[in-house]
Design an enzyme around this catalytic site. Structure first.
Site, PDB file in Angstrom:
ATOM      1  N   ALA A   1       0.009   2.932   7.437  1.00 55.96           N
ATOM      2  CA  ALA A   1       0.344   4.140   7.825  1.00 55.96           C
ATOM      3  C   ALA A   1      -1.190   5.020   7.927  1.00 55.96           C
ATOM      4  O   ALA A   1      -0.904   6.253   8.341  1.00 55.96           O
ATOM      5  CB  ALA A   1       1.091   4.869   6.595  1.00 55.96           C
TER       6      ALA A   1
ATOM      7  N   ASN B   1       1.011  -1.086  -0.237  1.00 57.56           N
ATOM      8  CA  ASN B   1       0.057   0.094  -0.178  1.00 57.56           C
ATOM      9  C   ASN B   1       0.920   1.223  -0.019  1.00 57.56           C
ATOM     10  O   ASN B   1       0.833   2.029  -1.181  1.00 57.56           O
ATOM     11  CB  ASN B   1      -0.895   0.044   1.025  1.00 57.56           C
ATOM     12  CG  ASN B   1      -2.176   0.972   0.881  1.00 57.56           C
ATOM     13  OD1 ASN B   1      -1.988   2.074   0.571  1.00 57.56           O
ATOM     14  ND2 ASN B   1      -3.257   0.244   1.405  1.00 57.56           N
ATOM     15  N   ASP B   2       1.370   1.626   1.091  1.00 55.13           N
ATOM     16  CA  ASP B   2       2.089   2.763   1.065  1.00 55.13           C
ATOM     17  C   ASP B   2       3.189   2.916   0.528  1.00 55.13           C
ATOM     18  O   ASP B   2       3.832   4.070   0.005  1.00 55.13           O
ATOM     19  CB  ASP B   2       2.564   2.950   2.763  1.00 55.13           C
ATOM     20  CG  ASP B   2       1.244   2.984   3.718  1.00 55.13           C
ATOM     21  OD1 ASP B   2       0.307   3.544   3.456  1.00 55.13           O
ATOM     22  OD2 ASP B   2       1.299   2.271   4.710  1.00 55.13           O
ATOM     23  N   VAL B   3       3.966   1.856   0.188  1.00 63.88           N
ATOM     24  CA  VAL B   3       5.262   1.815  -0.600  1.00 63.88           C
ATOM     25  C   VAL B   3       5.089   1.976  -2.278  1.00 63.88           C
ATOM     26  O   VAL B   3       5.914   2.192  -3.042  1.00 63.88           O
ATOM     27  CB  VAL B   3       6.050   0.496  -0.496  1.00 63.88           C
ATOM     28  CG1 VAL B   3       6.425   0.435   0.990  1.00 63.88           C
ATOM     29  CG2 VAL B   3       5.434  -0.659  -0.703  1.00 63.88           C
TER      30      VAL B   3
END
Length: 458
Positions: free
Chosen positions: A425, A384-386
């Protein structure tokens, strides 16, 4: 003979650490280092002498080794890959507790002839070990969801004042050496444990990998203090290696997120933080299994981006089967690995190695990003965040400036997630609403198995 054994143990630690740098030799390196520790323990038990006398408390030592060994073995055998980060944190906390206990025991031997340097090392081991223990336990609780982010106004100032008080008491005892030293030692112990708790409590969940790495380096330094106290070279070497390796890893992870360590410790990134995900993103596009199978089967180049969702679903073996099937159809398949994907450094590498994915197919972020422009399909599995473009385009985003896998440059992006909920996050992902992105909902393992069945029919 004991000195020779300690030398051999120290060398095996260094050789083992070197071999851990590559998956092909990592398992052997781990066994070599463990073997060095084993002979060092046996050497200490049977060959160590003090004033010409050998150790007498063999049954206590054997009991401790047996109980600890059984608990460690059973825990390591039963732990799931998704729970590996919290186990690392828990075991690291035990190391910090051991270092603190060494300092407590050594207080019994303090007398008028004790030097200030000796007291300094005792207090250093006590403070650092206690902080590492308490902080690691809180990190363990955060990773398994039992402890939430807790912060209050002025908490960082409170932490600084608390640390100053701890250091001031330690300096007073080292300089004055009062008769009631035990009470001062107890005060330092309790305040250090309290500091460890408040040190980690406000830090967001997404920063836990960095915190674990930092606490790991603390434990190494505390263990090295024990090596100084006992004039034990193998304990000193092991502690220094752990401390330096943990520090380097912490720096590398901060660099991977384009953040300073100070920002990690006071930024409270992740967990309850919702970031800038409140703005309207528009509609997302969903893709069915049959369409996804056709897109993958007729691609020339496919890049798979694994994330924590892959680990939760235990889908690494199914993912490898998909990779083998696609390559049998002439598709070039590679994996793009972000440095902080998952819950700890190397989480995805270990996960895929468990499924016998060739290490040569794992591309680091710097290798993968230039390839996305020529990639036909990127399959994002639980990450997701990466892969969030907001890290490059939205200055208001908490992850702005963090290097990401630039999957949006590929011709087609298929994202497998259970739902549209934000990632670890706690912020929305702009990638999901891009025109080239299609969402494939479902459990990663089930989806991979269904994709395999569909592609077999294409």
């Amino acid at each position: 003979m004991l000195s020779l054994i300690y030398l051999i143990g120290s060398v095996t630690f260094i050789v083992g650490l070197k071999m851990l740098s590559h998956p092909a030799t990592a398992r052997k390196g781990n066994l070599i280092a463990a073997g060095g520790m084993f002979i060092s323990i046996l050497g200490t038990i049977f060959l160590y002498t003090h004033n010409g006398e050998h150790l007498h408390n063999f049954w206590w030592i054997a009991g401790g080794l047996l109980i600890g060994g059984v608990i460690g073995l059973v825990s390591a055998k039963k732990v799931k890959m998704t729970a590996m980060p919290e186990m690392v944190s828990l075991f690291n906390g035990m190391g910090g507790a051991c270092a603190a206990l060494i300092s407590i025991v050594e207080f019994e031997h303090v007398n008028a002839e004790t030097t200030s340097l000796h007291l300094l090392i005792i207090f250093a081991g006590l403070i650092i070990g206690s902080i590492s223990f308490a902080g690691s336990i809180i990190a363990w609780g955060k990773l398994n969801g039992k402890i939430k982010d807790i912060a209050f106004k002025g908490q960082h100032i409170f932490n600084i004042i608390l640390l100053i008080v701890i250091l001031a008491i330690a300096a007073f005892v080292i300089g004055v050496q009062p008769v009631t030293m035990a009470w001062w030692m107890l005060a330092v112990l309790l305040l250090s444990l309290l500091y460890g708790v408040f040190f980690v409590l406000p830090i967001g969940g997404a920063d836990m990998p960095v915190v674990i790495s930092l606490l790991n380096s603390f434990t190494g330094v505390a263990a090295a203090c024990g090596g100084f106290l006992y004039n034990n070279p193998v304990m000193l070497t092991g502690g220094i290696l752990v401390g330096s390796a943990g520090t380097i890893l912490t720096i590398l992870m901060c660099k991977a997120m384009n953040r300073s360590l100070k920002n990690v410790l006071i930024g409270s990134f992740g967990g309850s933080n919702t970031g800038s995900g409140s703005k309207e993103q528009g509609a997302y596009r969903e893709i069915g299994l049959s369409d996804a199978a056709v897109v993958l089967a007729y691609a020339h180049k496919v890049m798979i981006v694994p994330g924590y969702g892959l680990a939760v679903a235990q889908a690494q073996h199914a993912c490898h089967e998909l990779e083998v099937l696609l390559e049998a159809k002439g598709v070039e398949v590679r994996y793009a690995i972000h440095p902080v994907a998952g819950r700890m450094p190397g989480h995805m590498n270990v996960l895929l190695a468990e499924a016998d994915v060739p290490y040569e197919k794992l591309l680091e972020m710097e290798q993968a990003n230039p390839r996305f422009n020529t990639t036909d399909v990127v399959l994002v599995l639980g990450a997701n965040d990466v892969v969030n473009p907001a890290a490059k385009s939205d200055p208001a985003s908490p992850i702005y400036g963090m290097p990401i896998l630039e999957v949006e440059h590929a011709k087609t992006v298929i994202v497998n997630k259970r739902s549209m909920k934000p990632g670890y996050a706690g912020i929305e992902n702009e990638l999901f609403f891009r025109p080239k992105t299609a969402m494939l909902f479902g459990d990663a393992k089930a989806v991979m198995q269904q994709l395999i069945a569909e592609i077999t029919q294409v």
